[in-house]
Design a protein around this motif. Structure first.
Motif, PDB file in Angstrom:
ATOM      1  N   VAL A   1       0.693  -0.745  -0.205  1.00 14.26           N
ATOM      2  CA  VAL A   1       0.076  -0.046   0.020  1.00 14.26           C
ATOM      3  C   VAL A   1       1.279   1.317  -0.035  1.00 14.26           C
ATOM      4  CG1 VAL A   1      -1.647   1.228   1.214  1.00 14.26           C
ATOM      5  CG2 VAL A   1      -1.805  -1.204   0.885  1.00 14.26           C
ATOM      6  N   GLY A   2       0.979   2.270  -1.571  1.00 13.16           N
ATOM      7  CA  GLY A   2       1.349   3.094  -0.968  1.00 13.16           C
ATOM      8  C   GLY A   2       0.601   4.873   0.004  1.00 13.16           C
ATOM      9  N   TYR A   3       1.641   5.830   0.201  1.00  9.58           N
ATOM     10  CA  TYR A   3       0.675   6.810   0.945  1.00  9.58           C
ATOM     11  C   TYR A   3       1.337   7.851   0.786  1.00  9.58           C
ATOM     12  CZ  TYR A   3       4.185   6.097   4.663  1.00  9.58           C
ATOM     13  OH  TYR A   3       5.009   5.924   5.625  1.00  9.58           O
ATOM     14  N   GLN A   4       1.478   8.882   1.062  1.00  6.83           N
ATOM     15  CA  GLN A   4       2.138  10.083   0.706  1.00  6.83           C
ATOM     16  C   GLN A   4       2.234  11.267   1.920  1.00  6.83           C
ATOM     17  OE1 GLN A   4       0.398  10.640  -3.508  1.00  6.83           O
ATOM     18  NE2 GLN A   4       1.458  12.150  -3.571  1.00  6.83           N
ATOM     19  N   GLY A   5       2.676  12.411   1.954  1.00  7.93           N
ATOM     20  CA  GLY A   5       2.962  12.938   3.600  1.00  7.93           C
ATOM     21  C   GLY A   5       2.193  13.561   3.682  1.00  7.93           C
ATOM     22  N   MET A   6       0.465  13.652   2.978  1.00 10.34           N
ATOM     23  CA  MET A   6      -0.470  14.396   3.626  1.00 10.34           C
ATOM     24  C   MET A   6      -0.105  14.610   5.198  1.00 10.34           C
ATOM     25  SD  MET A   6      -1.314  13.220   0.740  1.00 10.34           S
ATOM     26  CE  MET A   6      -1.514  12.995  -1.002  1.00 10.34           C
ATOM     27  N   PHE A   7      -1.580  15.735   5.436  1.00 13.74           N
ATOM     28  CA  PHE A   7      -1.541  14.848   7.338  1.00 13.74           C
ATOM     29  C   PHE A   7      -3.258  14.477   7.495  1.00 13.74           C
ATOM     30  CE2 PHE A   7       1.888  18.788   9.040  1.00 13.74           C
ATOM     31  CZ  PHE A   7       2.647  17.759   8.518  1.00 13.74           C
ATOM     32  N   ASN A   8      -2.701  13.138   7.777  1.00 15.30           N
ATOM     33  CA  ASN A   8      -4.513  13.052   7.954  1.00 15.30           C
ATOM     34  C   ASN A   8      -4.634  11.429   8.698  1.00 15.30           C
ATOM     35  OD1 ASN A   8      -3.228  10.813   6.482  1.00 15.30           O
ATOM     36  ND2 ASN A   8      -4.047  11.870   4.496  1.00 15.30           N
ATOM     37  N   PRO A   9      -5.355  11.528   9.101  1.00 11.95           N
ATOM     38  CA  PRO A   9      -5.734  10.238  10.524  1.00 11.95           C
ATOM     39  C   PRO A   9      -5.089   9.369  10.533  1.00 11.95           C
ATOM     40  CG  PRO A   9      -7.626  11.885  10.239  1.00 11.95           C
ATOM     41  CD  PRO A   9      -7.432  12.161   9.154  1.00 11.95           C
TER      42      PRO A   9
ATOM     43  N   ALA B   1      -1.399  19.591  19.676  1.00 15.62           N
ATOM     44  CA  ALA B   1       0.297  18.750  19.266  1.00 15.62           C
ATOM     45  C   ALA B   1       0.800  17.855  20.039  1.00 15.62           C
ATOM     46  CB  ALA B   1       1.451  19.785  18.807  1.00 15.62           C
ATOM     47  N   ASP B   2       0.044  17.531  21.470  1.00 16.37           N
ATOM     48  CA  ASP B   2      -0.071  16.574  21.546  1.00 16.37           C
ATOM     49  C   ASP B   2      -0.761  15.369  21.523  1.00 16.37           C
ATOM     50  OD1 ASP B   2      -2.309  17.394  23.214  1.00 16.37           O
ATOM     51  OD2 ASP B   2      -1.079  17.763  24.950  1.00 16.37           O
ATOM     52  N   HIS B   3      -1.899  15.327  20.753  1.00 15.82           N
ATOM     53  CA  HIS B   3      -2.844  14.470  21.250  1.00 15.82           C
ATOM     54  C   HIS B   3      -1.950  12.581  19.490  1.00 15.82           C
ATOM     55  CE1 HIS B   3      -6.375  11.639  19.174  1.00 15.82           C
ATOM     56  NE2 HIS B   3      -7.190  12.588  19.555  1.00 15.82           N
ATOM     57  N   PRO B   4      -2.386  11.552  20.445  1.00 21.44           N
ATOM     58  CA  PRO B   4      -1.958  10.387  19.481  1.00 21.44           C
ATOM     59  C   PRO B   4      -1.766  10.900  17.915  1.00 21.44           C
ATOM     60  CG  PRO B   4      -3.105   9.965  21.697  1.00 21.44           C
ATOM     61  CD  PRO B   4      -3.241  11.823  21.860  1.00 21.44           C
ATOM     62  N   ILE B   5      -2.939  11.035  17.715  1.00 21.21           N
ATOM     63  CA  ILE B   5      -3.077  11.246  15.897  1.00 21.21           C
ATOM     64  C   ILE B   5      -1.811  12.198  15.873  1.00 21.21           C
ATOM     65  CG2 ILE B   5      -4.479  12.534  13.934  1.00 21.21           C
ATOM     66  CD1 ILE B   5      -7.163  10.644  15.635  1.00 21.21           C
ATOM     67  N   ALA B   6      -2.083  13.840  15.885  1.00 17.23           N
ATOM     68  CA  ALA B   6      -0.832  14.336  15.630  1.00 17.23           C
ATOM     69  C   ALA B   6       0.929  14.272  15.813  1.00 17.23           C
ATOM     70  CB  ALA B   6      -0.690  15.950  16.458  1.00 17.23           C
ATOM     71  N   VAL B   7       0.737  13.301  16.751  1.00 23.84           N
ATOM     72  CA  VAL B   7       2.506  12.776  17.394  1.00 23.84           C
ATOM     73  C   VAL B   7       2.586  11.393  16.076  1.00 23.84           C
ATOM     74  CG1 VAL B   7       3.767  11.186  18.654  1.00 23.84           C
ATOM     75  CG2 VAL B   7       2.547  13.057  19.601  1.00 23.84           C
ATOM     76  N   SER B   8       1.876  10.760  15.414  1.00 18.71           N
ATOM     77  CA  SER B   8       1.947   9.586  14.794  1.00 18.71           C
ATOM     78  C   SER B   8       1.999  10.775  13.048  1.00 18.71           C
ATOM     79  CB  SER B   8       0.416   8.903  14.595  1.00 18.71           C
ATOM     80  OG  SER B   8       0.288   8.209  16.487  1.00 18.71           O
ATOM     81  N   VAL B   9       1.103  11.208  12.623  1.00 14.02           N
ATOM     82  CA  VAL B   9       1.127  12.286  11.922  1.00 14.02           C
ATOM     83  C   VAL B   9       2.943  13.142  11.068  1.00 14.02           C
ATOM     84  CG1 VAL B   9       0.352  14.316  10.493  1.00 14.02           C
ATOM     85  CG2 VAL B   9      -1.312  12.870  10.782  1.00 14.02           C
ATOM     86  N   ALA B  10       3.279  13.678  12.380  1.00 15.40           N
ATOM     87  CA  ALA B  10       4.805  13.887  11.919  1.00 15.40           C
ATOM     88  C   ALA B  10       5.349  12.641  11.806  1.00 15.40           C
ATOM     89  CB  ALA B  10       5.002  15.110  13.081  1.00 15.40           C
ATOM     90  N   LYS B  11       5.091  11.939  12.647  1.00 13.03           N
ATOM     91  CA  LYS B  11       6.533  11.041  12.161  1.00 13.03           C
ATOM     92  C   LYS B  11       5.968  10.632  11.302  1.00 13.03           C
ATOM     93  CE  LYS B  11       6.782   6.111  14.292  1.00 13.03           C
ATOM     94  NZ  LYS B  11       6.485   4.839  15.317  1.00 13.03           N
ATOM     95  N   LEU B  12       5.287  10.088  10.500  1.00 19.01           N
ATOM     96  CA  LEU B  12       4.837   9.718   9.453  1.00 19.01           C
ATOM     97  C   LEU B  12       5.466  10.690   8.526  1.00 19.01           C
ATOM     98  CD1 LEU B  12       4.228   7.458  11.509  1.00 19.01           C
ATOM     99  CD2 LEU B  12       2.801   6.328   8.773  1.00 19.01           C
ATOM    100  N   THR B  13       5.259  11.818   8.514  1.00 17.47           N
ATOM    101  CA  THR B  13       5.384  12.818   7.328  1.00 17.47           C
ATOM    102  C   THR B  13       6.340  13.755   7.041  1.00 17.47           C
ATOM    103  OG1 THR B  13       4.737  14.486   8.816  1.00 17.47           O
ATOM    104  CG2 THR B  13       2.450  13.061   7.150  1.00 17.47           C
TER     105      THR B  13
ATOM    106  N   ASP C   1     -10.420   8.988  10.889  1.00 18.30           N
ATOM    107  CA  ASP C   1     -10.755  10.195  11.065  1.00 18.30           C
ATOM    108  C   ASP C   1     -12.796  10.301  11.831  1.00 18.30           C
ATOM    109  OD1 ASP C   1      -9.506   9.739   8.587  1.00 18.30           O
ATOM    110  OD2 ASP C   1     -11.373   9.289   6.914  1.00 18.30           O
ATOM    111  N   GLU C   2     -12.816   9.585  12.263  1.00 18.74           N
ATOM    112  CA  GLU C   2     -13.709   9.844  13.323  1.00 18.74           C
ATOM    113  C   GLU C   2     -13.627  10.672  14.907  1.00 18.74           C
ATOM    114  OE1 GLU C   2     -17.760  10.436  14.900  1.00 18.74           O
ATOM    115  OE2 GLU C   2     -16.813  10.149  12.900  1.00 18.74           O
ATOM    116  N   GLU C   3     -12.475   9.595  15.302  1.00 15.47           N
ATOM    117  CA  GLU C   3     -11.764  10.003  16.352  1.00 15.47           C
ATOM    118  C   GLU C   3     -10.673  10.941  16.051  1.00 15.47           C
ATOM    119  OE1 GLU C   3      -8.816  10.089  19.164  1.00 15.47           O
ATOM    120  OE2 GLU C   3     -11.076   8.212  18.595  1.00 15.47           O
ATOM    121  N   TYR C   4     -10.810  11.554  15.106  1.00 10.20           N
ATOM    122  CA  TYR C   4      -9.957  13.176  14.750  1.00 10.20           C
ATOM    123  C   TYR C   4     -11.293  13.974  14.632  1.00 10.20           C
ATOM    124  CZ  TYR C   4      -8.720  17.248  12.135  1.00 10.20           C
ATOM    125  OH  TYR C   4      -8.679  18.735  12.175  1.00 10.20           O
ATOM    126  N   ARG C   5     -12.261  13.768  13.776  1.00  7.85           N
ATOM    127  CA  ARG C   5     -13.412  14.571  13.789  1.00  7.85           C
ATOM    128  C   ARG C   5     -14.266  15.314  15.389  1.00  7.85           C
ATOM    129  NH1 ARG C   5     -14.625  11.828   9.377  1.00  7.85           N
ATOM    130  NH2 ARG C   5     -15.952  10.451  10.045  1.00  7.85           N
TER     131      ARG C   5
END
Length: 342
Positions: free
Chosen positions: A37-45, A256-268, A244-248
């Motif tokens: 599976v391919g992905y890109q650097g967009m900031f998403n959940p 910035a300390d939310h786990p989603i934000a941390v993972s987004v920064a890590k992978l992008t 996505d629902e978790e983010y909404r």
């Protein structure tokens, strides 16, 4: 004739062992199901679900993740059979459809809205669209920002001959920006957040979409792979929908300390402090919106199909593709999303 019982027992054990060994050798070992599976650097959940291995847990598949710098590269990999699924922007997806690549759009990752923008560098002398004439602008070719760059020039009464467009990947844009080699760029985060620090937004994709040329990021899958792995497809999309629902539900106080934000920064590779603002620029459609006429629903009258048609016509006009498909609805498949039960 007398037989030694111990000897007979040993022979029987040896015979059973030999038969068992032969059976093991003749029986094919069930290989673990694997998908690339391919992905890109967009900031998403979705990045959170990747980081936490939620996809592997939900599907039971071994997943090989590949990160691409642009949708054009992701589509090239799809065409070569190097990935089974990948995230890409609507412009490269339209190009893939027009070129007849065996793929289908199964999920709208995000409505790009303000998350992609044309930024002009401070000191470039650009304060209005007319000032773009004669300037050097960076953009990844055959991307959503490339499509909107060309559309923006058209709306501004300019042509490609009036500016110098350079095909540049996000990382190269940031480097060129810092050197002062380019006057502006149409790009997404994390590069967008970086160049905004020394530049001004001239126009965003949200405004250009409102003028009739919407763009989005989508998840596409090989038609042959998807049809043979339908349960996997639904389970995979369910994971995205839950992220996505978790983010909404946490969007109002998202930090910035939310786990989603941390993972987004890590992978992008982006700065975690920039994630909340950057993600707020996107719109992440829920399941009902995915299936509505706005996106995957309503077949030929659906928003996704119409966007692919409009984008393809524009790409043909710009000589980026050689022809159009008679029916773009065959490249949009809402059936897997329709089976999601949250």
């Amino acid at each position: 004739m007398k037989h030694n019982r111990a000897s007979i027992g040993i022979k029987n054990v040896a015979l059973v062992s030999a038969i068992s060994g032969a059976l093991l050798l003749s029986t094919p070992v069930m290989a673990a199901k694997e998908v690339t599976v391919g992905y890109q650097g967009m900031f998403n959940p979705m990045k959170y679900a990747i980081d936490q291995k939620h996809f592997e847990e939900a599907t039971g598949y071994t997943i090989k993740w590949r990160k691409f710098d642009s949708g054009a590269k992701a589509i090239t990999a799809m065409a070569a059979g190097a990935v089974d699924m990948t995230v890409a922007g609507s412009s490269p997806i339209a190009s893939a459809a027009s070129n007849g690549i065996d793929m289908e759009l199964v999920w709208v990752m995000e409505n790009i809205a303000d998350a992609e923008a044309l930024v002009v560098r401070n000191g470039s002398g650009i304060t209005s669209p007319a000032d773009l004439k004669g300037k050097t602008l960076g953009v990844p070719f055959v991307s959503t920002t490339h499509f909107h760059m060309l559309f923006a020039l058209e709306q501004f009464g300019l042509t490609e001959k009036d500016v110098k467009l350079i095909n540049m990947q996000p990382g190269a844009i940031v480097a060129a920006w810092q050197r002062g080699d380019i006057d502006g760029a149409f790009i997404w985060d994390p590069a967008l957040g970086s160049i905004k620090q020394e530049g001004q937004v001239l126009i965003t994709s949200k405004q250009l979409s409102a003028w009739g040329k919407p763009t989005f990021d989508g998840l596409i899958a090989s038609k042959s792979f998807a049809s043979k792995n339908s349960d996997f497809m639904t389970d995979f999309l369910t994971v995205i929908a839950k992220a996505d629902e978790e983010y909404r539900v946490n969007q109002e106080g998202f930090s910035a300390d939310h786990p989603i934000a941390v993972s987004v920064a890590k992978l992008t590779g982006g700065e975690v402090s920039t994630v909340p603002e950057a993600m707020s620029l996107y719109e992440f459609p829920d399941v009902s919106t995915q299936l509505s006429c706005q996106w995957l629903g309503c077949q030929a009258e659906g928003g996704a199909v119409k966007a692919l048609e409009a984008t393809s016509k524009f790409l043909l006009q710009e000589k980026k593709i050689s022809g159009l498909q008679p029916d773009y609805s065959v490249f949009v498949n809402p059936s897997y999303a329709a089976k999601i039960a949250l």
